[in-house]
Design an enzyme around this catalytic site. Structure first.
Site, PDB file in Angstrom:
ATOM      1  N   ARG A   5       8.554 -13.904  13.499  1.00 33.44           N
ATOM      2  CA  ARG A   5       7.128 -14.036  12.769  1.00 33.44           C
ATOM      3  C   ARG A   5       6.112 -13.275  13.409  1.00 33.44           C
ATOM      4  NH1 ARG A   5       7.969 -19.764  12.400  1.00 33.44           N
ATOM      5  NH2 ARG A   5       9.466 -20.161  10.256  1.00 33.44           N
ATOM      6  N   LYS A  65      -0.254   0.178   6.905  1.00 33.13           N
ATOM      7  CA  LYS A  65       0.665   0.095   5.683  1.00 33.13           C
ATOM      8  C   LYS A  65       1.982   0.352   6.434  1.00 33.13           C
ATOM      9  CE  LYS A  65      -1.956   1.508   1.613  1.00 33.13           C
ATOM     10  NZ  LYS A  65      -2.045   2.483   0.592  1.00 33.13           N
ATOM     11  N   GLU A  95      -2.201  16.729   3.708  1.00 30.42           N
ATOM     12  CA  GLU A  95      -2.803  15.416   3.959  1.00 30.42           C
ATOM     13  C   GLU A  95      -4.317  15.630   4.896  1.00 30.42           C
ATOM     14  OE1 GLU A  95      -2.295  12.318   2.802  1.00 30.42           O
ATOM     15  OE2 GLU A  95       0.055  12.472   2.316  1.00 30.42           O
ATOM     16  N   LYS A 136     -10.177   8.391   8.310  1.00 29.03           N
ATOM     17  CA  LYS A 136      -9.015   7.474   7.593  1.00 29.03           C
ATOM     18  C   LYS A 136      -9.533   5.980   8.345  1.00 29.03           C
ATOM     19  CE  LYS A 136      -4.840   5.671   6.475  1.00 29.03           C
ATOM     20  NZ  LYS A 136      -3.487   5.846   6.171  1.00 29.03           N
ATOM     21  N   GLU A 170      -6.993  -2.382   0.561  1.00 32.73           N
ATOM     22  CA  GLU A 170      -6.950  -1.686  -0.723  1.00 32.73           C
ATOM     23  C   GLU A 170      -7.289  -2.463  -1.964  1.00 32.73           C
ATOM     24  OE1 GLU A 170      -3.806   1.585  -0.787  1.00 32.73           O
ATOM     25  OE2 GLU A 170      -4.046   1.478  -3.007  1.00 32.73           O
ATOM     26  N   ARG A 198     -10.313   2.124  -0.295  1.00 31.04           N
ATOM     27  CA  ARG A 198      -9.017   2.693   0.466  1.00 31.04           C
ATOM     28  C   ARG A 198      -8.006   3.660  -0.744  1.00 31.04           C
ATOM     29  NH1 ARG A 198      -5.172   0.381   4.998  1.00 31.04           N
ATOM     30  NH2 ARG A 198      -3.623   2.054   5.135  1.00 31.04           N
ATOM     31  N   ASN A 208      -5.422   7.681  -1.840  1.00 34.28           N
ATOM     32  CA  ASN A 208      -4.300   8.068  -2.673  1.00 34.28           C
ATOM     33  C   ASN A 208      -4.407   9.239  -3.653  1.00 34.28           C
ATOM     34  OD1 ASN A 208      -2.627   5.880  -1.775  1.00 34.28           O
ATOM     35  ND2 ASN A 208      -3.849   4.613  -3.293  1.00 34.28           N
ATOM     36  N   HIS A 232      -1.621  11.229  -4.966  1.00 34.78           N
ATOM     37  CA  HIS A 232      -0.245  10.690  -5.018  1.00 34.78           C
ATOM     38  C   HIS A 232       0.486  10.253  -6.150  1.00 34.78           C
ATOM     39  CE1 HIS A 232      -1.471  10.848  -0.871  1.00 34.78           C
ATOM     40  NE2 HIS A 232      -0.409  10.268  -0.155  1.00 34.78           N
ATOM     41  N   HIS A 256       3.988  11.312  -6.292  1.00 33.78           N
ATOM     42  CA  HIS A 256       5.325  10.562  -6.419  1.00 33.78           C
ATOM     43  C   HIS A 256       5.988  10.724  -7.609  1.00 33.78           C
ATOM     44  CE1 HIS A 256       3.329   7.081  -3.677  1.00 33.78           C
ATOM     45  NE2 HIS A 256       3.969   8.155  -3.111  1.00 33.78           N
ATOM     46  N   HIS A 283       7.212  14.706   0.964  1.00 34.72           N
ATOM     47  CA  HIS A 283       5.886  13.963   0.506  1.00 34.72           C
ATOM     48  C   HIS A 283       4.721  14.890   0.486  1.00 34.72           C
ATOM     49  CE1 HIS A 283       3.518  10.559  -0.147  1.00 34.72           C
ATOM     50  NE2 HIS A 283       2.746  10.915   0.887  1.00 34.72           N
TER      51      HIS A 283
END
Ligand code: GLY
Length: 366
Positions: free
Chosen positions: A121, A143, A185, A227, A237, A242, A246, A249, A253, A267
């Site tokens: 946990r 993330k 990026e 960031k 987000e 936030r 993206n 993206h 993607h 990427h």
């Protein structure tokens, strides 16, 4: 040495940027070895280049480094590898007071962070990012995820690291394609909300890609600051803040999906083309001047990054690409929020984008 804090109340943590920091890792990280041991997750490529340096840094510290090396690449962001890692940790007798350390790029960071969130946990984790992309983006902000058969990063959670140790010197062994992908990026932070930084990129991008240490450090520090600020304002987000990260993206993607998430288009390269497309589409909708979109393309072209479908080697129709977008995590009530721009440094979240119009734009874009 520069220290930047991600301000998240009791989950706040420092990011240290220091050329040569890997050699000083024991000094910076010994406080996390509560049981005189640290669990290191890495990949086979990073293991051969950087693990010996990390071991040397800890020699004589009395701290045991217990290492698991995984296959390099996206293949490790899977249920199978997650199960293997958590079984290994449990077999090693991991305790909640232990700390996992991610020594690697985004794949290792994402997998380690997720394993740290769920084993017993939750135990602590620290990021030592070794690619430019991981240093300026994925190691910061918590993330974590693995991929599913339906798409990338669909199984995961927010789990903030306790410390991020960034050594720009480790990038000297990074292949050019990976450095360039990470640089996409970096450019993103200029395009989101900082036109001056985009101008800095135009002036210094080629130097950075030639491994100029000062340009690399400056770009990393600037990107991490940008960031950290955004993550501190909108950790999960939820507010739209936030989501600015993206930019490029959604288009990106779709390009990655079309090329099978393979080395054909990694990427960062997909994000580069995606940002050019987001600006092109913004110009089509009248949000920004066509000249701004052309300026974005020109810089990407000048540093040999993809800036349209052809340079991304994608030959799909607009409808095929929009089909990939429908699997996006951000789909909500049948519509997809898009990051568009009113100009360089003026990105915003648009909620009213018609995917058929996006498909037409993609068919007509050059
Ligand atoms: N890479 C985007 C984010 O961390 O939110």
């Amino acid at each position: 040495m520069t220290q930047i804090t991600v301000e998240l109340g009791e989950h706040s943590y420092p990011i240290l940027v220091q050329p040569g920091a890997l050699e000083l890792a024991a000094t910076h990280l010994q406080r996390f070895a509560s049981n005189r041991r640290l669990f290191i997750l890495t990949d086979v490529n990073v293991e051969s280049h950087l693990l010996p340096k990390l071991r040397k840094a800890f020699a004589g510290s009395g701290i045991d480094l217990i290492v698991k090396s995984l296959p390099a690449g996206e293949v490790s962001k899977s249920w199978r590898q997650l199960e293997m890692v958590t079984d290994w940790l449990l077999a090693q007798g991991v305790e909640r007071s232990d700390t996992l350390m991610a020594l690697g790029g985004g794949v290792i960071g994402d997998l380690t962070g997720f394993a740290a969130a769920i084993v017993k946990r939750g135990c602590g984790f620290v990021q030592i990012p070794t690619s430019l992309l991981a240093q300026v983006d994925s190691s910061v902000g918590g993330k974590t995820a693995i991929n599913s058969s339906v798409g990338k990063n669909l199984i995961g959670t927010f789990n903030q690291p306790r410390f991020v140790l960034i050594d720009p010197l480790v990038l000297s062994s990074l292949p050019d394609k990976e450095l360039r992908a990470g640089y996409a990026e970096v450019i993103k932070y200029g395009l989101i909300n900082d036109e001056n930084f985009f101008a800095w990129c135009e002036e210094n991008g080629s130097k950075l890609l030639d491994h100029d240490p000062d340009a690399l450090s400056e770009a990393i520090i600037h990107s991490v600051r940008a960031k950290a600020l955004i993550v501190g304002e909108d950790e999960k987000e939820l507010s739209g803040r936030r989501a600015l990260l993206n930019l490029g993206h959604t288009f990106g993607h779709a390009l990655e999906a079309e090329t099978g998430f393979s080395d054909r288009l990694v990427h960062g390269e997909a994000v580069a083309a995606g940002m050019a497309l987001a600006f092109g589409y913004s110009a089509r909708r009248g949000h920004c001047d066509a000249a701004e979109a052309e300026r974005v393309k020109a810089h990407l072209k000048s540093v040999n990054l993809p800036y349209n479908l052809a340079t991304a080697s994608v030959r799909a129709s607009g409808q095929q690409l929009v089909g990939h977008m429908m699997h996006d995590k951000k789909m909500s009530g049948g519509s997809l929020p898009f990051l568009l721009a009113k100009g360089i440094g003026q990105s915003f979240l648009a909620q009213d984008v018609d995917l058929n119009d996006v498909a037409t734009f993609l068919d007509q874009s050059d």
